[in-house]
Write a protein that holds these residues in place. Structure first.
Motif, PDB file in Angstrom:
ATOM      1  N   TYR A   1     -12.578  28.489  -3.587  1.00  0.00           N
ATOM      2  CA  TYR A   1     -12.054  27.380  -4.386  1.00  0.00           C
ATOM      3  C   TYR A   1     -12.949  26.145  -4.271  1.00  0.00           C
ATOM      4  O   TYR A   1     -13.231  25.463  -5.256  1.00  0.00           O
ATOM      5  CB  TYR A   1     -10.628  27.048  -3.933  1.00  0.00           C
ATOM      6  N   ALA A   2     -13.387  25.845  -3.034  1.00  0.00           N
ATOM      7  CA  ALA A   2     -14.163  24.628  -2.790  1.00  0.00           C
ATOM      8  C   ALA A   2     -15.672  24.888  -2.791  1.00  0.00           C
ATOM      9  O   ALA A   2     -16.439  23.976  -2.469  1.00  0.00           O
ATOM     10  CB  ALA A   2     -13.746  24.010  -1.456  1.00  0.00           C
ATOM     11  N   SER A   3     -16.091  26.097  -3.144  1.00  0.00           N
ATOM     12  CA  SER A   3     -17.519  26.468  -3.182  1.00  0.00           C
ATOM     13  C   SER A   3     -18.209  26.217  -1.845  1.00  0.00           C
ATOM     14  O   SER A   3     -19.330  25.691  -1.788  1.00  0.00           O
ATOM     15  CB  SER A   3     -18.256  25.706  -4.292  1.00  0.00           C
ATOM     16  N   LEU A   4     -17.533  26.585  -0.759  1.00  0.00           N
ATOM     17  CA  LEU A   4     -18.101  26.352   0.569  1.00  0.00           C
ATOM     18  C   LEU A   4     -18.971  27.526   0.992  1.00  0.00           C
ATOM     19  O   LEU A   4     -18.591  28.686   0.812  1.00  0.00           O
ATOM     20  CB  LEU A   4     -16.986  26.159   1.601  1.00  0.00           C
ATOM     21  N   SER A   5     -20.115  27.205   1.566  1.00  0.00           N
ATOM     22  CA  SER A   5     -20.950  28.229   2.180  1.00  0.00           C
ATOM     23  C   SER A   5     -21.128  27.818   3.639  1.00  0.00           C
ATOM     24  O   SER A   5     -20.157  27.472   4.295  1.00  0.00           O
ATOM     25  CB  SER A   5     -22.263  28.398   1.428  1.00  0.00           C
ATOM     26  N   LYS A   6     -22.314  27.785   4.142  1.00  0.00           N
ATOM     27  CA  LYS A   6     -22.517  27.443   5.551  1.00  0.00           C
ATOM     28  C   LYS A   6     -22.378  25.944   5.819  1.00  0.00           C
ATOM     29  O   LYS A   6     -21.687  25.524   6.731  1.00  0.00           O
ATOM     30  CB  LYS A   6     -23.878  27.947   6.003  1.00  0.00           C
ATOM     31  N   ASP A   7     -23.044  25.138   5.010  1.00  0.00           N
ATOM     32  CA  ASP A   7     -23.010  23.691   5.209  1.00  0.00           C
ATOM     33  C   ASP A   7     -21.792  23.091   4.519  1.00  0.00           C
ATOM     34  O   ASP A   7     -21.479  23.447   3.382  1.00  0.00           O
ATOM     35  CB  ASP A   7     -24.281  23.050   4.636  1.00  0.00           C
ATOM     36  N   VAL A   8     -21.119  22.187   5.206  1.00  0.00           N
ATOM     37  CA  VAL A   8     -19.961  21.507   4.636  1.00  0.00           C
ATOM     38  C   VAL A   8     -19.977  20.040   5.032  1.00  0.00           C
ATOM     39  O   VAL A   8     -20.664  19.647   5.974  1.00  0.00           O
ATOM     40  CB  VAL A   8     -18.617  22.147   5.085  1.00  0.00           C
ATOM     41  N   MET A   9     -19.230  19.254   4.298  1.00  0.00           N
ATOM     42  CA  MET A   9     -18.989  17.848   4.633  1.00  0.00           C
ATOM     43  C   MET A   9     -17.517  17.732   4.993  1.00  0.00           C
ATOM     44  O   MET A   9     -16.662  18.214   4.244  1.00  0.00           O
ATOM     45  CB  MET A   9     -19.277  16.932   3.442  1.00  0.00           C
ATOM     46  N   VAL A  10     -17.234  17.098   6.103  1.00  0.00           N
ATOM     47  CA  VAL A  10     -15.854  16.854   6.529  1.00  0.00           C
ATOM     48  C   VAL A  10     -15.674  15.349   6.573  1.00  0.00           C
ATOM     49  O   VAL A  10     -16.428  14.652   7.252  1.00  0.00           O
ATOM     50  CB  VAL A  10     -15.574  17.491   7.909  1.00  0.00           C
TER      51      VAL A  10
END
Length: 142
Positions: free
Chosen positions: A96-105
């Motif tokens: 849904y959020a197009s998340l792979s390895k790198d993310v922003m929190v």
């Protein structure tokens, strides 16, 4: 209260290391679900309970209420951080959020948002002028 921007990574099993500053407030458990603008929202169990209570008061005869509740709860996942501060992010939410390895929190007051870095950068740049303009609307007279 949650604030700040962090750049943890998802591991190969789809687990996220929560920023150390957030772990104590979420140690007893949390709910991660869809957020607006294609990010994920992380709520403490206490705050998610408050949100749920407010939604219970909303009229189920209202189509908007039904739609919102379905989307919020259908993908919601209750998690408890492990001893290393990791939580699982279910595949449906990562997609849904197009998340792979790198993310922003990011901390967003009473919740945390998890973003794809490119999506966050685009959103943030788009909102810069609006942020300035909204200060008069949000805090009139200050």
């Amino acid at each position: 209260m949650f604030f700040g921007t962090y750049t943890p990574k998802l591991d190969d099993k789809g687990r996220l290391f929560l920023p150390a500053k957030f772990r104590e407030d979420l140690a007893e458990g949390l709910v991660v679900t869809r957020g607006q603008e294609r990010c994920l929202t992380v709520w403490s169990m206490e705050d998610f309970g408050r949100l749920t209570d407010r939604l219970r008061e909303a009229p189920v005869t209202n189509k908007g209420t039904r739609d919102y509740v379905r989307m919020l709860f259908a993908a919601a996942s209750q998690e408890v951080p492990d001893k290393q501060g990791r939580i699982g992010i279910p595949a449906v939410l990562r997609e849904y959020a197009s998340l792979s390895k790198d993310v922003m929190v990011i901390g967003a007051m009473n919740r945390i948002e998890i973003w794809d870095p490119t999506s966050w950068q685009e959103y943030s740049e788009e909102q810069e002028q609006k942020f300035s303009d909204l200060s008069d609307e949000v805090f009139p007279g200050i």
